[in-house]
Every structure is written in structure tokens, then in C-alpha cells.
Design a protein around this motif. Sequence first.
Motif, PDB file in Angstrom:
ATOM      1  N   VAL A  25      -3.584   6.668   1.002  1.00  0.00           N
ATOM      2  CA  VAL A  25      -2.946   6.449  -0.283  1.00  0.00           C
ATOM      3  C   VAL A  25      -3.126   4.546  -0.655  1.00  0.00           C
ATOM      4  N   PHE A  30      -2.373   1.638  -4.105  1.00  0.00           N
ATOM      5  CA  PHE A  30      -0.800   0.576  -3.440  1.00  0.00           C
ATOM      6  C   PHE A  30      -1.969  -0.173  -2.044  1.00  0.00           C
ATOM      7  N   GLU A  31      -1.317  -1.061  -1.897  1.00  0.00           N
ATOM      8  CA  GLU A  31      -1.705  -2.262  -1.357  1.00  0.00           C
ATOM      9  C   GLU A  31      -0.569  -2.829  -0.551  1.00  0.00           C
ATOM     10  N   ASN A  32      -0.797  -3.988   0.392  1.00  0.00           N
ATOM     11  CA  ASN A  32      -0.425  -4.367   1.479  1.00  0.00           C
ATOM     12  C   ASN A  32       0.250  -3.284   2.956  1.00  0.00           C
ATOM     13  N   ILE A  33      -0.887  -2.740   2.835  1.00  0.00           N
ATOM     14  CA  ILE A  33      -0.677  -1.599   3.849  1.00  0.00           C
ATOM     15  C   ILE A  33      -1.291  -1.948   4.628  1.00  0.00           C
TER      16      ILE A  33
END
Lengths: 82, 82
Positions: A25, A30-33
Amino acid sequence: MKAKVYVTLKQGVLDPQGKAIHHSVELLGFENIQDIRQGKYFEIQLNGSLSKDEAEKLVTQIAKEVLSNPVIEDYKVEIEDL
Amino acid sequence: MKAKVYVTLKQGVLDPQGKAIHHSVELLGFENIQDIRQGKYFEIQLNGSLSKDEAEKLVTQIAKEVLSNPVIEDYKVEIEDL
């Protein structure tokens, strides 16, 4: 009647599959995971003749003895009245 | 913030793993089970800086593009405010 069973790894148990998904991911941008953990999910269709209590007892026993490994996994049972 | 994603096979798609579990459960003597279908379950830990709407948008995109195969699977996203 329908039952749902969620099986998750206990806290502290390593989850390499979840780590691999988390990594993918991130590679996809995708960020903020912070973390991803994978579990199992079961939908169980029961005979209509059971009461809700009987259904809960039956499905809890199946979740404990068949669907999960109690050493490393937790389970949660939900009964849906339809 | 925490998100939960449930991925299930679409209705009509064969589920050999679920069928195998159903068969095992019957062999073990459990009765009143009509059908078992297996799905996947993900717990995603998000950075606290996201709003609930942003979190829902992000996790829905991940569920659609990474965690599920939209040809044969459905997904459901739940955002948990903690």
C-alpha cells in the motif's frame, strides 16, 4: 438466521501478511497508514429453527474449536436476526 | 483512527474454502449449519490527523484497489472514531 465470526491475531502476534500488504500500500503511494492487520471473516447460515441463544452457543463453539487457533487468535461472534 | 474492511465473495461465486470448512464442521458432528462462506477482514490503523471523511475516502480506495478483486468480491468499509 445468519452468524458472523471475526477471527483476528492476538495483540503482539506477528502478522507478516498484514506487513506485506502495508508495504504494498505504501509502495502504491497511499499515505497516512500506520498499520494493517489481516484477519478472517466467516458468514454462517443457520437453520431457522434455532433460537438466538442456541445459535450463539453453537457458533461460539465452532469459532473456538474449528475457525480459530486460541493460542494466537481471538474470535468475535455476532448473530443476525433476519 | 481505526478502519475495518470486510471483503466477501459476491453471491453466486463458488467458495471452495467455505465448502471445505462446512464439510469439516459437519464431520465433527455440528448440526443446523446450512452454509459457511469465508471472507477476509482487515484492521487498518490510520494517522490521527485525518478527518473521518478523509479516512473513509482513503480506506475505500485501498479496499477497492488493493484489498479486493472487484470482479468476484464485494467490500465494506467501517471507520471507527476512537
